[in-house]
Motif scaffolding. Structure first.
Motif, PDB file in Angstrom:
ATOM      1  N   ASN A 179      43.743  44.198  43.159  1.00  0.00           N
ATOM      2  CA  ASN A 179      44.706  43.185  42.735  1.00  0.00           C
ATOM      3  C   ASN A 179      44.867  42.066  43.748  1.00  0.00           C
ATOM      4  O   ASN A 179      45.195  40.934  43.390  1.00  0.00           O
ATOM      5  N   LEU A 180      44.639  42.377  45.018  1.00  0.00           N
ATOM      6  CA  LEU A 180      44.824  41.392  46.087  1.00  0.00           C
ATOM      7  C   LEU A 180      43.631  40.460  46.224  1.00  0.00           C
ATOM      8  O   LEU A 180      43.787  39.246  46.410  1.00  0.00           O
ATOM      9  N   TYR A 181      42.431  41.026  46.123  1.00  0.00           N
ATOM     10  CA  TYR A 181      41.213  40.229  46.324  1.00  0.00           C
ATOM     11  C   TYR A 181      40.833  39.522  45.024  1.00  0.00           C
ATOM     12  O   TYR A 181      39.898  39.906  44.328  1.00  0.00           O
ATOM     13  N   ILE A 197      54.315  44.231  47.094  1.00  0.00           N
ATOM     14  CA  ILE A 197      54.607  45.522  46.452  1.00  0.00           C
ATOM     15  C   ILE A 197      54.479  45.385  44.941  1.00  0.00           C
ATOM     16  O   ILE A 197      53.916  46.259  44.263  1.00  0.00           O
ATOM     17  N   ASN A 198      54.995  44.283  44.406  1.00  0.00           N
ATOM     18  CA  ASN A 198      54.837  44.036  42.972  1.00  0.00           C
ATOM     19  C   ASN A 198      53.361  43.981  42.592  1.00  0.00           C
ATOM     20  O   ASN A 198      52.937  44.555  41.576  1.00  0.00           O
ATOM     21  N   LEU A 199      52.570  43.297  43.415  1.00  0.00           N
ATOM     22  CA  LEU A 199      51.139  43.167  43.150  1.00  0.00           C
ATOM     23  C   LEU A 199      50.451  44.531  43.195  1.00  0.00           C
ATOM     24  O   LEU A 199      49.588  44.836  42.359  1.00  0.00           O
ATOM     25  N   ALA A 200      50.846  45.363  44.156  1.00  0.00           N
ATOM     26  CA  ALA A 200      50.224  46.679  44.317  1.00  0.00           C
ATOM     27  C   ALA A 200      50.444  47.570  43.109  1.00  0.00           C
ATOM     28  O   ALA A 200      49.654  48.495  42.865  1.00  0.00           O
ATOM     29  N   ARG A 201      51.492  47.307  42.346  1.00  0.00           N
ATOM     30  CA  ARG A 201      51.829  48.155  41.193  1.00  0.00           C
ATOM     31  C   ARG A 201      51.378  47.543  39.873  1.00  0.00           C
ATOM     32  O   ARG A 201      51.582  48.141  38.814  1.00  0.00           O
ATOM     33  N   MET A 202      50.761  46.383  39.924  1.00  0.00           N
ATOM     34  CA  MET A 202      50.365  45.685  38.711  1.00  0.00           C
ATOM     35  C   MET A 202      49.139  46.348  38.079  1.00  0.00           C
ATOM     36  O   MET A 202      48.154  46.623  38.756  1.00  0.00           O
ATOM     37  N   GLU A 203      49.203  46.606  36.793  1.00  0.00           N
ATOM     38  CA  GLU A 203      48.084  47.256  36.113  1.00  0.00           C
ATOM     39  C   GLU A 203      46.941  46.288  35.818  1.00  0.00           C
ATOM     40  O   GLU A 203      45.778  46.651  35.901  1.00  0.00           O
ATOM     41  N   THR A 204      47.289  45.060  35.459  1.00  0.00           N
ATOM     42  CA  THR A 204      46.272  44.062  35.123  1.00  0.00           C
ATOM     43  C   THR A 204      46.425  42.871  36.060  1.00  0.00           C
ATOM     44  O   THR A 204      47.396  42.115  35.947  1.00  0.00           O
ATOM     45  N   PRO A 206      45.899  39.185  37.962  1.00  0.00           N
ATOM     46  CA  PRO A 206      45.571  37.834  37.512  1.00  0.00           C
ATOM     47  C   PRO A 206      44.263  37.354  38.142  1.00  0.00           C
ATOM     48  O   PRO A 206      43.729  37.965  39.075  1.00  0.00           O
ATOM     49  N   GLY A 207      43.750  36.238  37.627  1.00  0.00           N
ATOM     50  CA  GLY A 207      42.588  35.615  38.246  1.00  0.00           C
ATOM     51  C   GLY A 207      41.301  36.394  38.066  1.00  0.00           C
ATOM     52  O   GLY A 207      41.158  37.209  37.151  1.00  0.00           O
ATOM     53  N   GLU A 208      40.350  36.146  38.994  1.00  0.00           N
ATOM     54  CA  GLU A 208      39.015  36.749  38.938  1.00  0.00           C
ATOM     55  C   GLU A 208      38.742  37.498  40.236  1.00  0.00           C
ATOM     56  O   GLU A 208      39.257  37.128  41.289  1.00  0.00           O
ATOM     57  N   PRO A 209      37.923  38.537  40.186  1.00  0.00           N
ATOM     58  CA  PRO A 209      37.631  39.281  41.419  1.00  0.00           C
ATOM     59  C   PRO A 209      36.845  38.444  42.418  1.00  0.00           C
ATOM     60  O   PRO A 209      35.970  37.669  42.046  1.00  0.00           O
ATOM     61  N   VAL A 210      37.182  38.612  43.688  1.00  0.00           N
ATOM     62  CA  VAL A 210      36.482  37.914  44.765  1.00  0.00           C
ATOM     63  C   VAL A 210      35.123  38.555  45.028  1.00  0.00           C
ATOM     64  O   VAL A 210      34.156  37.875  45.372  1.00  0.00           O
ATOM     65  N   MET A 211      35.050  39.873  44.843  1.00  0.00           N
ATOM     66  CA  MET A 211      33.827  40.585  45.216  1.00  0.00           C
ATOM     67  C   MET A 211      33.406  41.551  44.119  1.00  0.00           C
ATOM     68  O   MET A 211      34.168  41.842  43.195  1.00  0.00           O
ATOM     69  N   SER A 212      32.185  42.042  44.249  1.00  0.00           N
ATOM     70  CA  SER A 212      31.661  43.009  43.293  1.00  0.00           C
ATOM     71  C   SER A 212      32.343  44.364  43.486  1.00  0.00           C
ATOM     72  O   SER A 212      32.993  44.617  44.509  1.00  0.00           O
ATOM     73  N   ASP A 213      32.165  45.251  42.509  1.00  0.00           N
ATOM     74  CA  ASP A 213      32.750  46.590  42.612  1.00  0.00           C
ATOM     75  C   ASP A 213      32.220  47.335  43.832  1.00  0.00           C
ATOM     76  O   ASP A 213      32.972  48.042  44.510  1.00  0.00           O
ATOM     77  N   SER A 214      30.934  47.188  44.118  1.00  0.00           N
ATOM     78  CA  SER A 214      30.357  47.909  45.261  1.00  0.00           C
ATOM     79  C   SER A 214      30.868  47.350  46.580  1.00  0.00           C
ATOM     80  O   SER A 214      31.064  48.103  47.552  1.00  0.00           O
ATOM     81  N   GLU A 215      31.106  46.036  46.643  1.00  0.00           N
ATOM     82  CA  GLU A 215      31.680  45.452  47.860  1.00  0.00           C
ATOM     83  C   GLU A 215      33.129  45.896  48.040  1.00  0.00           C
ATOM     84  O   GLU A 215      33.546  46.287  49.139  1.00  0.00           O
ATOM     85  N   LEU A 216      33.898  45.839  46.960  1.00  0.00           N
ATOM     86  CA  LEU A 216      35.295  46.277  47.025  1.00  0.00           C
ATOM     87  C   LEU A 216      35.379  47.735  47.460  1.00  0.00           C
ATOM     88  O   LEU A 216      36.299  48.127  48.204  1.00  0.00           O
ATOM     89  N   ALA A 217      34.419  48.548  47.044  1.00  0.00           N
ATOM     90  CA  ALA A 217      34.440  49.972  47.381  1.00  0.00           C
ATOM     91  C   ALA A 217      34.386  50.202  48.887  1.00  0.00           C
ATOM     92  O   ALA A 217      34.931  51.207  49.376  1.00  0.00           O
TER      93      ALA A 217
END
Length: 313
Positions: A179-181, A197-204, A206-217
């Protein structure tokens, strides 16, 4: 990982061990040290490392104390600017360098600014991304933020309610970091409570991901192992840092490059040239995660600036 990134080594410095990623050792004598921010990792520089090494630089990228497989002291004051800058000085000593160019993003920029003030002879150039030089002012930083921005502002919340945000972020590191990146964020009205804290609990998110799933991992794995307290303890030393810098010459005299993101919520410094007279300023069309959102442009700006410095008599 699909991108070239060095294997780490552990280096004993300043009473701790740092996990250090290194490239371009064949370019010994031309060091550039890359310093990440919060909640980041040395891997945030993955796009810049190979390009800097190919351009002839010895690239040194620590996970700073509190991050990754580096030491995480229990004492909150072990994360003040004296310790954080001392780690970088000791890292130079380890590699046998008198000085280096230091590049910092976010909190890494704050540390590099402090390093240049406390150990000016060890810094031959500064590159700061996102976070400009912070004037010291007459009121300690957290006190000033509390008065102007309230107790829910995350800097203030981290200090006044220790442990609360740490626990929320650690409940689901994947969700918080996912949610942060983000980039290309739509404008939203301010919400009550602590925004992170609000962002950490958000299910969906906003915006677009900064990195790929493998990078985020890579980030998720690191923080799932360490938790977030070590990095948040940097915030808990802000007023201590204000006191530690009381008698220090506040002017950064080294050649400096300041890189802003046009859509970064971090405020620009209105009087940057007053305290950083030898500064070049560049703006990129991106948000806060500059070197990851605009990797090629960021790398080109840094390399061009370094090249201009080396060619100046």
């Amino acid at each position: 990982m699909t991108i070239e990134f060095p294997e780490p080594t552990r280096v004993a410095v300043n009473g701790v061990e740092l996990e250090v990623f290194e490239a371009g050792r064949q370019n010994a004598g031309n060091p550039v040290v890359l310093c990440h921010g919060w909640p980041e990792h040395a891997f945030s520089w993955r796009y810049q490392v190979p390009a800097l090494a190919a351009a002839g630089y010895h690239v040194i990228v620590p996970n700073q104390r509190g991050y990754g497989n580096s030491s995480r002291p229990a004492d909150v004051t072990a994360y003040d600017i004296t310790h954080l800058s001392g780690d970088l000085v000791a890292l130079l000593d380890h590699y046998g360098y008198e000085d280096a160019t230091f590049v910092g993003h976010d909190w890494g920029a704050f540390v590099v600014w402090g390093l240049a003030l406390l150990h000016p002879d060890r810094v031959n150039g500064v590159v700061a991304l996102s976070v400009p030089y912070q004037e010291r002012g007459e009121t300690p930083w957290i006190e000033a933020m509390e008065a102007g921005l309230g107790g829910d502002f995350y800097f203030v919340h981290f200090n006044r309610q220790p442990g609360v945000a740490d626990a929320v972020f650690a409940e689901n590191p994947f969700r918080f970091l996912r949610n942060l990146y983000r980039k290309n964020l739509p404008p939203v009205a301010p919400q009550p409570g602590n925004a992170l804290i609000n962002l950490a609990r958000m299910e969906t998110p906003p915006g677009e991901p900064v990195m790929s799933d493998s990078e985020l991992a890579v980030f998720v794995s690191a923080f799932a192992s360490t938790g977030f307290t070590g990095g948040i303890n940097w915030y808990r030393n802000l007023d201590r840092n204000w006191r530690l810098l009381a008698d220090v010459d506040p002017v950064i005299r080294q050649p400096t490059l300041m890189i802003y993101g046009d859509r970064d919520p971090v405020a620009r410094a209105e009087r940057l040239t007053t305290f950083v007279p030898n500064v070049d300023v560049v703006s990129l069309d991106c948000g806060h995660w500059i070197q990851q959102e605009k990797p090629q442009e960021t790398t080109e700006v840094i390399l061009t600036w370094l090249d201009q410095r080396s060619s100046t008599p």
